[in-house]
Design a protein around this motif. Structure first.
Motif, PDB file in Angstrom:
ATOM      1  N   VAL A 182     -34.000 -85.078  31.393  1.00  0.00           N
ATOM      2  CA  VAL A 182     -34.826 -85.036  32.593  1.00  0.00           C
ATOM      3  C   VAL A 182     -34.162 -84.211  33.698  1.00  0.00           C
ATOM      4  O   VAL A 182     -34.830 -83.458  34.416  1.00  0.00           O
ATOM      5  CB  VAL A 182     -35.175 -86.464  33.079  1.00  0.00           C
ATOM      6  CG1 VAL A 182     -33.937 -87.231  33.527  1.00  0.00           C
ATOM      7  CG2 VAL A 182     -36.195 -86.407  34.213  1.00  0.00           C
TER       8      VAL A 182
ATOM      9  N   ASP B  40     -34.589 -80.584  32.811  1.00  0.00           N
ATOM     10  CA  ASP B  40     -35.969 -80.181  33.069  1.00  0.00           C
ATOM     11  C   ASP B  40     -36.189 -79.955  34.563  1.00  0.00           C
ATOM     12  O   ASP B  40     -36.798 -78.963  34.972  1.00  0.00           O
ATOM     13  CB  ASP B  40     -36.934 -81.249  32.554  1.00  0.00           C
ATOM     14  CG  ASP B  40     -38.391 -80.860  32.748  1.00  0.00           C
ATOM     15  OD1 ASP B  40     -38.773 -79.755  32.317  1.00  0.00           O
ATOM     16  OD2 ASP B  40     -39.147 -81.650  33.348  1.00  0.00           O
ATOM     17  N   LEU B  41     -35.684 -80.873  35.395  1.00  0.00           N
ATOM     18  CA  LEU B  41     -35.814 -80.713  36.847  1.00  0.00           C
ATOM     19  C   LEU B  41     -35.099 -79.456  37.320  1.00  0.00           C
ATOM     20  O   LEU B  41     -35.600 -78.723  38.184  1.00  0.00           O
ATOM     21  CB  LEU B  41     -35.255 -81.940  37.574  1.00  0.00           C
ATOM     22  CG  LEU B  41     -36.001 -83.261  37.404  1.00  0.00           C
ATOM     23  CD1 LEU B  41     -35.271 -84.381  38.137  1.00  0.00           C
ATOM     24  CD2 LEU B  41     -37.436 -83.161  37.911  1.00  0.00           C
TER      25      LEU B  41
ATOM     26  N   ARG C 147     -37.079 -76.375  36.522  1.00  0.00           N
ATOM     27  CA  ARG C 147     -38.252 -76.259  37.389  1.00  0.00           C
ATOM     28  C   ARG C 147     -37.888 -76.002  38.857  1.00  0.00           C
ATOM     29  O   ARG C 147     -38.771 -75.860  39.698  1.00  0.00           O
ATOM     30  CB  ARG C 147     -39.103 -77.529  37.278  1.00  0.00           C
ATOM     31  CG  ARG C 147     -39.715 -77.721  35.905  1.00  0.00           C
ATOM     32  CD  ARG C 147     -40.465 -79.021  35.755  1.00  0.00           C
ATOM     33  NE  ARG C 147     -40.958 -79.189  34.395  1.00  0.00           N
ATOM     34  CZ  ARG C 147     -42.068 -78.652  33.908  1.00  0.00           C
ATOM     35  NH1 ARG C 147     -42.842 -77.927  34.707  1.00  0.00           N
ATOM     36  NH2 ARG C 147     -42.434 -78.836  32.658  1.00  0.00           N
TER      37      ARG C 147
ATOM     38  N   LEU D 129     -45.003 -86.536  41.132  1.00  0.00           N
ATOM     39  CA  LEU D 129     -44.855 -86.000  39.779  1.00  0.00           C
ATOM     40  C   LEU D 129     -43.418 -86.104  39.283  1.00  0.00           C
ATOM     41  O   LEU D 129     -43.186 -86.228  38.083  1.00  0.00           O
ATOM     42  CB  LEU D 129     -45.347 -84.550  39.725  1.00  0.00           C
ATOM     43  CG  LEU D 129     -46.833 -84.360  40.065  1.00  0.00           C
ATOM     44  CD1 LEU D 129     -47.245 -82.910  39.854  1.00  0.00           C
ATOM     45  CD2 LEU D 129     -47.720 -85.276  39.228  1.00  0.00           C
ATOM     46  N   CYS D 130     -42.447 -86.072  40.205  1.00  0.00           N
ATOM     47  CA  CYS D 130     -41.056 -86.286  39.786  1.00  0.00           C
ATOM     48  C   CYS D 130     -40.866 -87.709  39.279  1.00  0.00           C
ATOM     49  O   CYS D 130     -40.165 -87.937  38.286  1.00  0.00           O
ATOM     50  CB  CYS D 130     -40.100 -85.992  40.940  1.00  0.00           C
ATOM     51  SG  CYS D 130     -39.649 -84.256  41.068  1.00  0.00           S
TER      52      CYS D 130
ATOM     53  N   LYS E 163     -43.148 -89.381  37.846  1.00  0.00           N
ATOM     54  CA  LYS E 163     -43.803 -89.349  36.537  1.00  0.00           C
ATOM     55  C   LYS E 163     -42.908 -88.677  35.484  1.00  0.00           C
ATOM     56  O   LYS E 163     -42.853 -89.127  34.334  1.00  0.00           O
ATOM     57  CB  LYS E 163     -45.138 -88.605  36.644  1.00  0.00           C
ATOM     58  CG  LYS E 163     -46.004 -88.675  35.386  1.00  0.00           C
ATOM     59  CD  LYS E 163     -47.348 -88.019  35.623  1.00  0.00           C
ATOM     60  CE  LYS E 163     -48.237 -88.073  34.382  1.00  0.00           C
ATOM     61  NZ  LYS E 163     -48.685 -89.448  34.105  1.00  0.00           N
ATOM     62  N   ARG E 164     -42.195 -87.635  35.877  1.00  0.00           N
ATOM     63  CA  ARG E 164     -41.293 -86.955  34.932  1.00  0.00           C
ATOM     64  C   ARG E 164     -40.196 -87.913  34.470  1.00  0.00           C
ATOM     65  O   ARG E 164     -39.829 -87.943  33.287  1.00  0.00           O
ATOM     66  CB  ARG E 164     -40.681 -85.705  35.584  1.00  0.00           C
ATOM     67  CG  ARG E 164     -41.694 -84.624  35.906  1.00  0.00           C
ATOM     68  CD  ARG E 164     -41.039 -83.374  36.479  1.00  0.00           C
ATOM     69  NE  ARG E 164     -41.996 -82.580  37.225  1.00  0.00           N
ATOM     70  CZ  ARG E 164     -42.926 -81.784  36.693  1.00  0.00           C
ATOM     71  NH1 ARG E 164     -43.008 -81.676  35.379  1.00  0.00           N
ATOM     72  NH2 ARG E 164     -43.754 -81.099  37.459  1.00  0.00           N
TER      73      ARG E 164
ATOM     74  N   LEU F 161     -41.768 -90.400  32.020  1.00  0.00           N
ATOM     75  CA  LEU F 161     -41.974 -89.801  30.700  1.00  0.00           C
ATOM     76  C   LEU F 161     -40.664 -89.670  29.933  1.00  0.00           C
ATOM     77  O   LEU F 161     -40.658 -89.627  28.699  1.00  0.00           O
ATOM     78  CB  LEU F 161     -42.635 -88.426  30.848  1.00  0.00           C
ATOM     79  CG  LEU F 161     -44.092 -88.444  31.336  1.00  0.00           C
ATOM     80  CD1 LEU F 161     -44.575 -87.023  31.618  1.00  0.00           C
ATOM     81  CD2 LEU F 161     -44.997 -89.103  30.304  1.00  0.00           C
ATOM     82  N   ALA F 162     -39.545 -89.623  30.672  1.00  0.00           N
ATOM     83  CA  ALA F 162     -38.222 -89.535  30.038  1.00  0.00           C
ATOM     84  C   ALA F 162     -37.659 -90.920  29.717  1.00  0.00           C
ATOM     85  O   ALA F 162     -36.515 -91.033  29.267  1.00  0.00           O
ATOM     86  CB  ALA F 162     -37.259 -88.772  30.949  1.00  0.00           C
TER      87      ALA F 162
ATOM     88  N   PHE G 110     -47.115 -80.062  33.899  1.00  0.00           N
ATOM     89  CA  PHE G 110     -46.234 -80.551  32.845  1.00  0.00           C
ATOM     90  C   PHE G 110     -46.207 -79.576  31.671  1.00  0.00           C
ATOM     91  O   PHE G 110     -45.845 -79.949  30.557  1.00  0.00           O
ATOM     92  CB  PHE G 110     -46.672 -81.954  32.405  1.00  0.00           C
ATOM     93  CG  PHE G 110     -46.402 -82.996  33.451  1.00  0.00           C
ATOM     94  CD1 PHE G 110     -45.211 -83.703  33.462  1.00  0.00           C
ATOM     95  CD2 PHE G 110     -47.316 -83.244  34.463  1.00  0.00           C
ATOM     96  CE1 PHE G 110     -44.946 -84.642  34.445  1.00  0.00           C
ATOM     97  CE2 PHE G 110     -47.067 -84.183  35.453  1.00  0.00           C
ATOM     98  CZ  PHE G 110     -45.870 -84.882  35.444  1.00  0.00           C
TER      99      PHE G 110
ATOM    100  N   THR H  47     -44.740 -76.781  29.284  1.00  0.00           N
ATOM    101  CA  THR H  47     -43.367 -76.613  28.824  1.00  0.00           C
ATOM    102  C   THR H  47     -42.782 -75.292  29.318  1.00  0.00           C
ATOM    103  O   THR H  47     -43.503 -74.401  29.788  1.00  0.00           O
ATOM    104  CB  THR H  47     -43.310 -76.616  27.292  1.00  0.00           C
ATOM    105  OG1 THR H  47     -44.029 -75.465  26.794  1.00  0.00           O
ATOM    106  CG2 THR H  47     -43.927 -77.885  26.716  1.00  0.00           C
TER     107      THR H  47
END
Length: 419
Positions: A3, A6-7, A10, A53-54, A56-57, A60-61, A272, A274
Motif C-alpha cells: 500500500v 502504491d501511494l 501515485r 480514497l486513501c 479505501k486504498r 483494500l490492502a 483505482f 493500475t
C-alpha cells in the motif's frame, strides 16, 4: 505492490513519520487508521475525495479504516490553511452536517467487510462530555505554548490574528488521536499536508500518555491545478459530492475538462486504475491528445465511483446529446441537469404560441423583426431541430415530458422554456 508503494507511485505521500516503522507494521499487522472530516457544510466536496480514497486504498490492502466526523471540532474551526477566523455554526447545524457527511462516507468504504470492516466515529462522543478542568489538567498540560506557536497552522495566522478558540483546535484534534489509539487501537492518522502540525501534535500527546506507544502520521499532498487556479472550483462554484448540489452531469463535465498537464496525476489520485493502465493511457494521450482518452477515462471512473453506474450513463447521454444536438432524446430530469445554468423563461400562456412571439417574450430575440430574421436564417433550433418557418407554432408536442422546451440560438446559446 504494498500500500505504501502504491501511494508513493501515485504521488500521495507528502510526509510520513518513521516510514521504516510504518512499513514494518503495515507488512506484519492489520492496522487501524483514521482520517478526519469536519462538518463545515452539508456535503463533502472533491477536495475531500483524496483522503476518502486513501482510506479505501488501505482497506483494500487489508487494513481497517475509521472515518472520523468532527462533530465537536466542527464547532471550533480548524485554522489550518485559513487566513481568517471561520464563522462558527450552531450545534444543531453541525449535527445536521455531521449526519449528511456520515451518509456520504458510507458510500465509499466497506462497512460489511468480513475481516476489516470500516468504522464511522464522531469526536463529539468524547469531546462533548469533556469538562474544562479535565481538559486543562489532563490534556492542555501536555502542550507547551512555544511548541504550539511554532506550528505552521498557528504561525501563519499570528499577524492576522487567531482566537483562543481556533488556537485550541490542535489540542482537540490531538485528543482525537489519543482516544482512538486508546479505545480502538488506531495506530495511524492520515490527512492533507496542511494537517502535519495537528498530526504530529497528536503523536506527541500519545507519546506522553501511553508508555511504549507506536503510532504514525502520514500526510497527502493538497491537490493543485497546473494553471494556478484552485482545484475543485468552477465558475459555478464548488464541486460537491452531493448530486443535489452538483449534478452528475456537472460532475462528469468537471473531470472531462481536466487540463492535459493534470490528467495523469488525477488518474493516479482519484482512480483505482493500475500502474499499467495509467501508463497505457499516458502513451495514448501523447500519441493523440485531441481524442482526450485520458480525460474521458478519468471522468467515467470518478463519476461512477461517486455517483454510480446509472448516473454515469446519464451524464454521458446528456453530453452526447448536447454535442450532437439530439435534445429530444433526453428526459426531463436529464434536461434539468444539462441546462441547469442556462437562461430560462417560465411560460404560463396558451397551449400553442407562435415561435416568433415566444422568442421575443423570453428575450431570446430582442424584437419580432430580429426573431423572424433568426428563424429565416436557420439560427433557431427547437429541441435540437432547426426551424426555418417564420409562422411556426410551438405546441404541447414540443414540451419534453410536459416540462421543458430547449431553444438554441446560433451555435452555442441555449435557452430553457419552463412550463
Amino acid at each position: 505492490m504494498s500500500v505504501l508503494q502504491d501511494l508513493a507511485y501515485r504521488g500521495l505521500i507528502n510526509q510520513v513519520t518513521d516510514e521504516d516503522g510504518l512499513r514494518t507494521i503495515l507488512s506484519n499487522e492489520k492496522v487501524k487508521l483514521y482520517c478526519g472530516f469536519d462538518p463545515t457544510a452539508d456535503s463533502l466536496h472533491i477536495g475531500h475525495l483524496v483522503g476518502i480514497l486513501c482510506l479505501k486504498r488501505f482497506q483494500l490492502a487489508g487494513h481497517q479504516p475509521i472515518a472520523l466526523v468532527g462533530g465537536a471540532t466542527g464547532l471550533i474551526g480548524d485554522p489550518s490553511g485559513k487566513k481568517a477566523e471561520r464563522t462558527l455554526n450552531t450545534k444543531e447545524v453541525v449535527e445536521q452536517y455531521s449526519s449528511s457527511i456520515k451518509e456520504q462516507l458510507s458510500r465509499f468504504l466497506d462497512f460489511d467487510a468480513e475481516d476489516n470492516p470500516a468504522q464511522i466515529a464522531n469526536n463529539y462522543d468524547w469531546i462533548g462530555s469533556l469538562d474544562l478542568i479535565t481538559f486543562l489538567r489532563d490534556i492542555g498540560k501536555s502542550f507547551g505554548l512555544n511548541y504550539m506557536l511554532a506550528k505552521d497552522s498557528v504561525q501563519s495566522r499570528l499577524d492576522a490574528g487567531i482566537s483562543f478558540t481556533e488556537f485550541s483546535y490542535m489540542i482537540l484534534q490531538s485528543y482525537d488521536f489519543l482516544k482512538l489509539y486508546e479505545n480502538e487501537g488506531c495506530r495511524l492518522q492520515i490527512g492533507g499536508s496542511d494537517q502535519w502540525g495537528n498530526i504530529t501534535a497528536g503523536l506527541e500527546l500519545i507519546r506522553k500518555n501511553v508508555e511504549d506507544a507506536k503510532a504514525f502520521g502520514l500526510t497527502i499532498p493538497l491537490v493543485t491545478k497546473s494553471d494556478g487556479t484552485k482545484f475543485g472550483k468552477t465558475e459555478g462554484g464548488t464541486i460537491w459530492l452531493d448530486k443535489e448540489k452538483t449534478s452528475p452531469y456537472e460532475f462528469y463535465q468537471f473531470w472531462i475538462n481536466t487540463d492535459d498537464r493534470d490528467v495523469i496525476r488525477y488518474l493516479k489520485y482519484f482512480t483505482f486504475l493500475t500502474k499499467e493502465e495509467i501508463e497505457s493511457l499516458e502513451v495514448e494521450m501523447q500519441a493523440a491528445p485531441e481524442k482526450r482518452i485520458a480525460q474521458k477515462t478519468l471522468a467515467e471512473e470518478v463519476t461512477k465511483l461517486v455517483h454510480g453506474e446509472v448516473s454515469l450513463e446519464q451524464a454521458v447521454k446528456i453530453s452526447t446529446a448536447l454535442f450532437s444536438g439530439s435534445i429530444s432524446e433526453l428526459s426531463a430530469d436529464e434536461i434539468k441537469q444539462g441546462f441547469k445554468d442556462v437562461p430560462s423563461y417560465e411560460y404560463n400562456g396558451e397551449a400553442e404560441v407562435g415561435l416568433v412571439d415566444l422568442l421575443v417574450m423570453s428575450k431570446i430575440s430582442p424584437s419580432k423583426r430580429q426573431a423572424r430574421e433568426d428563424i429565416a436564417n436557420g439560427a433557431i433550433s427547437v429541441n435540437g431541430e432547426r426551424i426555418q418557418e417564420v409562422e411556426s407554432v410551438i405546441t404541447e408536442s414540443h414540451r419534453i415530458e410536459g416540462q421543458f422546451t430547449v431553444i438554441r440560438r446560433g451555435k452555442k446559446k441555449y435557452y430553457l422554456i419552463k412550463y
